[in-house]
Motif scaffolding. Structure first.
Motif, PDB file in Angstrom:
ATOM      1  N   LEU A 276       0.808  -1.216   0.000  1.00 22.63           N
ATOM      2  CA  LEU A 276       0.000   0.000   0.000  1.00 22.63           C
ATOM      3  C   LEU A 276       0.842   1.267   0.000  1.00 22.63           C
ATOM      4  O   LEU A 276       0.505   2.241  -0.669  1.00 22.63           O
ATOM      5  CB  LEU A 276      -0.945  -0.017   1.203  1.00 22.63           C
ATOM      6  CG  LEU A 276      -2.032  -1.102   1.165  1.00 22.63           C
ATOM      7  CD1 LEU A 276      -2.798  -1.133   2.476  1.00 22.63           C
ATOM      8  CD2 LEU A 276      -2.981  -0.865  -0.004  1.00 22.63           C
ATOM      9  N   ASP A 277       1.948   1.283   0.729  1.00 23.37           N
ATOM     10  CA  ASP A 277       2.788   2.483   0.776  1.00 23.37           C
ATOM     11  C   ASP A 277       3.437   2.767  -0.577  1.00 23.37           C
ATOM     12  O   ASP A 277       3.595   3.920  -0.969  1.00 23.37           O
ATOM     13  CB  ASP A 277       3.870   2.330   1.844  1.00 23.37           C
ATOM     14  CG  ASP A 277       3.294   2.362   3.248  1.00 23.37           C
ATOM     15  OD1 ASP A 277       2.178   2.903   3.422  1.00 23.37           O
ATOM     16  OD2 ASP A 277       3.948   1.849   4.172  1.00 23.37           O
ATOM     17  N   GLU A 278       3.803   1.700  -1.288  1.00 22.37           N
ATOM     18  CA  GLU A 278       4.416   1.855  -2.613  1.00 22.37           C
ATOM     19  C   GLU A 278       3.372   1.962  -3.716  1.00 22.37           C
ATOM     20  O   GLU A 278       3.677   2.376  -4.829  1.00 22.37           O
ATOM     21  CB  GLU A 278       5.345   0.679  -2.913  1.00 22.37           C
ATOM     22  CG  GLU A 278       6.622   0.639  -2.095  1.00 22.37           C
ATOM     23  CD  GLU A 278       6.386   0.147  -0.680  1.00 22.37           C
ATOM     24  OE1 GLU A 278       5.313  -0.434  -0.425  1.00 22.37           O
ATOM     25  OE2 GLU A 278       7.250   0.365   0.183  1.00 22.37           O
ATOM     26  N   GLY A 279       2.131   1.577  -3.428  1.00 27.16           N
ATOM     27  CA  GLY A 279       1.073   1.594  -4.440  1.00 27.16           C
ATOM     28  C   GLY A 279       1.290   0.549  -5.513  1.00 27.16           C
ATOM     29  O   GLY A 279       1.182   0.843  -6.710  1.00 27.16           O
ATOM     30  N   VAL A 280       1.583  -0.678  -5.078  1.00 31.75           N
ATOM     31  CA  VAL A 280       1.870  -1.760  -6.021  1.00 31.75           C
ATOM     32  C   VAL A 280       1.213  -3.046  -5.531  1.00 31.75           C
ATOM     33  O   VAL A 280       1.177  -3.317  -4.329  1.00 31.75           O
ATOM     34  CB  VAL A 280       3.400  -1.987  -6.159  1.00 31.75           C
ATOM     35  CG1 VAL A 280       3.685  -3.211  -7.019  1.00 31.75           C
ATOM     36  CG2 VAL A 280       4.076  -0.766  -6.750  1.00 31.75           C
ATOM     37  N   VAL A 281       0.707  -3.833  -6.475  1.00 28.53           N
ATOM     38  CA  VAL A 281       0.205  -5.166  -6.156  1.00 28.53           C
ATOM     39  C   VAL A 281       1.074  -6.188  -6.876  1.00 28.53           C
ATOM     40  O   VAL A 281       1.437  -6.018  -8.036  1.00 28.53           O
ATOM     41  CB  VAL A 281      -1.287  -5.317  -6.534  1.00 28.53           C
ATOM     42  CG1 VAL A 281      -1.494  -5.191  -8.032  1.00 28.53           C
ATOM     43  CG2 VAL A 281      -1.841  -6.643  -6.061  1.00 28.53           C
ATOM     44  N   ASP A 282       1.440  -7.236  -6.160  1.00 27.71           N
ATOM     45  CA  ASP A 282       2.337  -8.276  -6.659  1.00 27.71           C
ATOM     46  C   ASP A 282       1.479  -9.486  -7.048  1.00 27.71           C
ATOM     47  O   ASP A 282       0.931 -10.166  -6.174  1.00 27.71           O
ATOM     48  CB  ASP A 282       3.310  -8.665  -5.544  1.00 27.71           C
ATOM     49  CG  ASP A 282       4.664  -9.081  -6.050  1.00 27.71           C
ATOM     50  OD1 ASP A 282       4.920  -8.902  -7.242  1.00 27.71           O
ATOM     51  OD2 ASP A 282       5.461  -9.593  -5.246  1.00 27.71           O
ATOM     52  N   VAL A 283       1.358  -9.764  -8.325  1.00 28.83           N
ATOM     53  CA  VAL A 283       0.533 -10.877  -8.794  1.00 28.83           C
ATOM     54  C   VAL A 283       1.434 -12.096  -8.979  1.00 28.83           C
ATOM     55  O   VAL A 283       2.248 -12.150  -9.894  1.00 28.83           O
ATOM     56  CB  VAL A 283      -0.180 -10.531 -10.119  1.00 28.83           C
ATOM     57  CG1 VAL A 283      -1.055 -11.694 -10.571  1.00 28.83           C
ATOM     58  CG2 VAL A 283      -1.012  -9.268  -9.955  1.00 28.83           C
ATOM     59  N   ARG A 284       1.277 -13.075  -8.077  1.00 26.71           N
ATOM     60  CA  ARG A 284       2.161 -14.232  -8.081  1.00 26.71           C
ATOM     61  C   ARG A 284       1.451 -15.548  -8.353  1.00 26.71           C
ATOM     62  O   ARG A 284       2.091 -16.540  -8.731  1.00 26.71           O
ATOM     63  CB  ARG A 284       2.872 -14.351  -6.726  1.00 26.71           C
ATOM     64  CG  ARG A 284       3.861 -13.242  -6.446  1.00 26.71           C
ATOM     65  CD  ARG A 284       4.484 -13.391  -5.076  1.00 26.71           C
ATOM     66  NE  ARG A 284       5.615 -12.478  -4.928  1.00 26.71           N
ATOM     67  CZ  ARG A 284       6.863 -12.801  -5.189  1.00 26.71           C
ATOM     68  NH1 ARG A 284       7.143 -14.019  -5.606  1.00 26.71           N
ATOM     69  NH2 ARG A 284       7.833 -11.930  -5.038  1.00 26.71           N
ATOM     70  N   SER A 285       0.148 -15.591  -8.124  1.00 27.60           N
ATOM     71  CA  SER A 285      -0.553 -16.858  -8.243  1.00 27.60           C
ATOM     72  C   SER A 285      -1.992 -16.671  -8.690  1.00 27.60           C
ATOM     73  O   SER A 285      -2.486 -15.547  -8.813  1.00 27.60           O
ATOM     74  CB  SER A 285      -0.517 -17.612  -6.901  1.00 27.60           C
ATOM     75  OG  SER A 285      -1.142 -16.836  -5.892  1.00 27.60           O
ATOM     76  N   SER A 286      -2.643 -17.796  -8.911  1.00 28.17           N
ATOM     77  CA  SER A 286      -4.045 -17.808  -9.317  1.00 28.17           C
ATOM     78  C   SER A 286      -4.755 -18.872  -8.494  1.00 28.17           C
ATOM     79  O   SER A 286      -4.123 -19.830  -8.015  1.00 28.17           O
ATOM     80  CB  SER A 286      -4.156 -18.119 -10.810  1.00 28.17           C
ATOM     81  OG  SER A 286      -5.507 -18.098 -11.235  1.00 28.17           O
ATOM     82  N   TYR A 287      -6.058 -18.702  -8.313  1.00 26.50           N
ATOM     83  CA  TYR A 287      -6.838 -19.668  -7.527  1.00 26.50           C
ATOM     84  C   TYR A 287      -7.879 -20.304  -8.422  1.00 26.50           C
ATOM     85  O   TYR A 287      -8.522 -19.628  -9.229  1.00 26.50           O
ATOM     86  CB  TYR A 287      -7.522 -18.971  -6.349  1.00 26.50           C
ATOM     87  CG  TYR A 287      -8.095 -19.918  -5.324  1.00 26.50           C
ATOM     88  CD1 TYR A 287      -7.280 -20.494  -4.354  1.00 26.50           C
ATOM     89  CD2 TYR A 287      -9.442 -20.248  -5.331  1.00 26.50           C
ATOM     90  CE1 TYR A 287      -7.794 -21.369  -3.408  1.00 26.50           C
ATOM     91  CE2 TYR A 287      -9.967 -21.131  -4.389  1.00 26.50           C
ATOM     92  CZ  TYR A 287      -9.139 -21.686  -3.425  1.00 26.50           C
ATOM     93  OH  TYR A 287      -9.662 -22.557  -2.503  1.00 26.50           O
ATOM     94  N   THR A 288      -8.036 -21.601  -8.295  1.00 23.13           N
ATOM     95  CA  THR A 288      -9.006 -22.315  -9.116  1.00 23.13           C
ATOM     96  C   THR A 288      -9.694 -23.382  -8.279  1.00 23.13           C
ATOM     97  O   THR A 288      -9.178 -23.794  -7.225  1.00 23.13           O
ATOM     98  CB  THR A 288      -8.316 -22.971 -10.334  1.00 23.13           C
ATOM     99  OG1 THR A 288      -9.308 -23.532 -11.197  1.00 23.13           O
ATOM    100  CG2 THR A 288      -7.360 -24.075  -9.897  1.00 23.13           C
ATOM    101  N   THR A 289     -10.846 -23.831  -8.716  1.00 25.21           N
ATOM    102  CA  THR A 289     -11.553 -24.919  -8.045  1.00 25.21           C
ATOM    103  C   THR A 289     -11.837 -26.023  -9.048  1.00 25.21           C
ATOM    104  O   THR A 289     -12.276 -25.758 -10.166  1.00 25.21           O
ATOM    105  CB  THR A 289     -12.879 -24.442  -7.419  1.00 25.21           C
ATOM    106  OG1 THR A 289     -13.669 -23.784  -8.428  1.00 25.21           O
ATOM    107  CG2 THR A 289     -12.628 -23.469  -6.281  1.00 25.21           C
ATOM    108  N   VAL A 290     -11.572 -27.249  -8.648  1.00 23.24           N
ATOM    109  CA  VAL A 290     -11.846 -28.426  -9.477  1.00 23.24           C
ATOM    110  C   VAL A 290     -12.683 -29.387  -8.657  1.00 23.24           C
ATOM    111  O   VAL A 290     -12.254 -29.851  -7.599  1.00 23.24           O
ATOM    112  CB  VAL A 290     -10.535 -29.107  -9.931  1.00 23.24           C
ATOM    113  CG1 VAL A 290     -10.857 -30.340 -10.784  1.00 23.24           C
ATOM    114  CG2 VAL A 290      -9.663 -28.135 -10.708  1.00 23.24           C
ATOM    115  N   ARG A 291     -13.902 -29.633  -9.123  1.00 22.78           N
ATOM    116  CA  ARG A 291     -14.849 -30.493  -8.408  1.00 22.78           C
ATOM    117  C   ARG A 291     -15.050 -30.021  -6.968  1.00 22.78           C
ATOM    118  O   ARG A 291     -15.105 -30.821  -6.036  1.00 22.78           O
ATOM    119  CB  ARG A 291     -14.385 -31.958  -8.430  1.00 22.78           C
ATOM    120  CG  ARG A 291     -14.264 -32.545  -9.835  1.00 22.78           C
ATOM    121  CD  ARG A 291     -13.917 -34.032  -9.775  1.00 22.78           C
ATOM    122  NE  ARG A 291     -13.681 -34.541 -11.121  1.00 22.78           N
ATOM    123  CZ  ARG A 291     -12.492 -34.564 -11.707  1.00 22.78           C
ATOM    124  NH1 ARG A 291     -11.432 -34.072 -11.061  1.00 22.78           N
ATOM    125  NH2 ARG A 291     -12.332 -35.060 -12.919  1.00 22.78           N
TER     126      ARG A 291
END
Length: 204
Positions: free
Chosen positions: A38-53
């Motif tokens: 928040l202080d730097e104003g940056v979001v770090d996108v490292r992963s994704s979430y998924t659902t299987v069954r």
């Protein structure tokens, strides 16, 4: 956007974040507070979430890339407010605050599980249908891309924010019409700055 915030703060912030960053639904669902600077104003996108069954799991992003996306001041403010609410919820449940907790948690999973991507898509579809708008969650990602391209933000920067590989080749293919329009505008700008060489016609 207004309707999303009318429904609840968390949902409004999620929709806002997708529109301003172009994050994929799995990426925004997998987002943890430890990856929001928040202080730097940056979001770090490292992963994704998924659902299987019905079983959820965290995995790499679609293109296996880790990317950093700059946030505007308004988005940082909304995320600060969101974090404050999350910390208050931890306090009410007498749980120690955990920076590894998810930014957007699922209704059934409590503090431990993120919002399921399918549930997020279904909620967006239901909301837009109720408003008489024909759209879906992924279209909000397209909104982010097309707004940047029509504002003449360079292709490489847009591709980086979206997480497209190939140095912009994917972005060029998906958003060819907007890129072509921006290219035409660029040609006219340059042409207008050059000295005039063509002779004027008799009717000029």
């Amino acid at each position: 956007m207004e309707k999303a915030f009318d429904l609840d703060e968390a949902w409004g912030t999620l929709v806002w974040l997708v529109m301003t960053t172009g994050m994929r639904r799995g990426e925004v669902c997998a987002l943890r507070w430890s990856r929001v600077e928040l202080d730097e104003g940056v979001v770090d996108v490292r992963s994704s979430y998924t659902t299987v069954r019905g079983i959820g799991k965290e995995k790499d992003t679609k293109t296996h890339q880790i990317r950093r996306i700059a946030l505007d001041t308004e988005t940082v403010g909304l995320l600060r407010e969101r974090k404050k609410r999350c910390q208050e919820l931890f306090g009410k449940l007498e749980a120690a605050w955990d920076e590894e907790s998810f930014v957007f948690t699922g209704a059934r999973g409590g503090l431990a599980e993120p919002s399921p991507p399918d549930a997020v898509s279904n909620r967006c579809k239901k909301m837009s249908t109720g408003l008489g708008i024909k759209t879906h969650l992924h279209a909000l990602r397209h909104y982010s891309a097309t707004e940047l391209l029509t504002a003449d933000v360079d292709l490489r920067t847009v591709a980086g924010r979206l997480g497209h590989g190939g140095g912009g080749a994917t972005t060029l293919r998906v958003y060819a019409a907007w890129v072509a329009a921006a290219d035409r505008k660029a040609a006219e700008i340059l042409g207008a700055r050059m000295p005039k060489r063509l002779p004027k016609g008799p009717n000029s």
